[in-house]
Design an enzyme around this catalytic site. Structure first.
Site, PDB file in Angstrom:
ATOM      1  N   SER A 133       3.006  -1.243   0.511  1.00  0.00           N
ATOM      2  CA  SER A 133       2.021  -1.261  -0.577  1.00  0.00           C
ATOM      3  C   SER A 133       1.756  -2.728  -0.887  1.00  0.00           C
ATOM      4  CB  SER A 133       2.576  -0.550  -1.813  1.00  0.00           C
ATOM      5  OG  SER A 133       2.946   0.767  -1.491  1.00  0.00           O
ATOM      6  N   LYS A 183      -4.135   2.712  -2.698  1.00  0.00           N
ATOM      7  CA  LYS A 183      -2.708   3.003  -2.916  1.00  0.00           C
ATOM      8  C   LYS A 183      -2.254   2.457  -4.279  1.00  0.00           C
ATOM      9  CE  LYS A 183       1.678   3.622  -2.542  1.00  0.00           C
ATOM     10  NZ  LYS A 183       2.267   4.913  -2.848  1.00  0.00           N
ATOM     11  N   LYS A 219       5.291  -3.444  -9.388  1.00  0.00           N
ATOM     12  CA  LYS A 219       4.476  -4.273  -8.482  1.00  0.00           C
ATOM     13  C   LYS A 219       3.094  -3.641  -8.278  1.00  0.00           C
ATOM     14  CE  LYS A 219       4.663  -3.390  -4.193  1.00  0.00           C
ATOM     15  NZ  LYS A 219       5.004  -3.113  -2.795  1.00  0.00           N
TER      16      LYS A 219
END
Ligand code: NAD
Length: 296
Positions: A96, A171, A240
């Site tokens: 990711s 994503k 994150k």
């Protein structure tokens, strides 16, 4: 069959590379954690001594690493893939990662004659283990078709969502939704408990009502109520993803008010709860704040 290099043999990469081995590919792995590589060696993988060695001998290299900074150093840093891979080869970043970093790496790769595409995944360790991940691909059509047979070994729903970077963008957006829904569910369950409602009954009822989500169907009953907190996806990795969404929204001048609050919540939970928490432990942060536990 092409030879495949796989970098990042962690919670996800372990299972994803195992599926490629089981499909009959020659797979060479590399991880800074030697133990992780050795576990794959026992399943039939070759182990490279360095990123460059892995890059020199493989036509396709997959990265499944914690974040963009690490992907950048592995791909374009000293001793990285781009200095080692032959022209006409391909890198698939399944981590990711941050969309702007991905676009930059794709340009650098193109200059070296290497195709760089993004194919991040959803479905967690469970999906990685079962080979049923959802895979969001950002690529040109021809590169997508070349990668597809490999991706099909690791996932079920494989979607070409746009050009390079689009997979990583989607994503992050998906995981922002997932983080927001997980936290909203946490608040809702704590309140339900305070009001004396049995949480198994609450979840069963919500799962047949409009408040249902992946958190109410799966994460709460599996990891939170039994307090095992072992989903295999860390709170810091989820943070994150939310940070990438607020950053890209800032860069593209899109107001994203709730995401900023969600980011602050997970940031505070990360600071107070430590680095090694599972993301389902977000409930402990709220329990501390409210001086009340769903166990009470
Ligand atoms: P992880 O931390 O378990 O695994 C990462 C691996 O990369 C580790 O084995 C680590 O030793 C290795 N590594 C770190 N730096 C390296 C370097 N410079 N060179 C080689 N290896 C290096 O993480 P994970 O949970 O497997 O997640 C990997 C990626 O997938 C992340 O980007 C994450 O956001 C994403 N993701 C995770 C999940 C999940 O449920 N765990 C789900 C979807 C997506």
């Amino acid at each position: 069959m092409v030879n495949i290099g796989f970098i990042g043999i962690g919670q996800m990469g372990t299972w994803m590379s195992t599926h490629l081995l089981e499909a009959g590919y020659e797979v060479t792995v590399y991880d800074t954690n030697q133990e992780a590589s050795n576990a794959l060696k026992a399943k039939g993988a070759l182990v490279a001594a360095s990123v460059a060695e892995l890059g020199r001998k493989n036509e396709v290299v997959i990265t499944m690493l914690p974040n963009s900074k690490i992907v950048e150093s592995v791909v374009a840093g000293p001793g990285g893939l781009l200095g080692a891979m032959n022209a006409g080869t391909m890198i698939i970043d399944m981590s990711s990662s941050y969309v702007l970093s991905t676009e930059q790496l794709a340009k650098q790769a193109q200059a070296a004659g290497v195709t760089f595409i993004d194919a991040p995944v959803s479905g967690g360790v469970k999906g990685a283990k079962a080979g049923t991940l959802t895979i969001m691909v950002g690529a040109e059509e021809d590169a997508y078709m070349k990668a597809l047979p490999i991706l099909q070994r690791m996932g079920k729903a494989i979607k070409l969502v746009g050009k390079t970077g689009a997979g990583h963008a989607l994503k992050a957006i998906n995981n922002y939704l997932s983080a927001a829904s997980m936290y909203a569910t946490t608040e809702a369950m704590l309140l339900a408990k305070k009001l004396g409602i049995n949480l198994e009954v609450a979840l069963e009822t919500i799962n047949q009502s409009s408040g249902q989500s992946f958190s109410t169907h799966y994460k709460f009953p599996t990891f939170v109520l039994p307090r095992t907190f072992n989903s295999g996806f860390s709170l810091d990795l989820l943070l994150k993803d939310v940070k990438m969404v607020t950053a890209i929204a800032k860069d593209t001048k899109v107001p994203i008010l709730l995401a900023s609050i969600v980011e602050q919540i997970y940031e505070a939970a990360s600071i107070t709860g430590g680095k090694n928490q599972d993301h389902t432990e977000i409930i402990k942060f709220l329990e501390k704040l409210s001086d009340f536990s769903i166990e009470d």
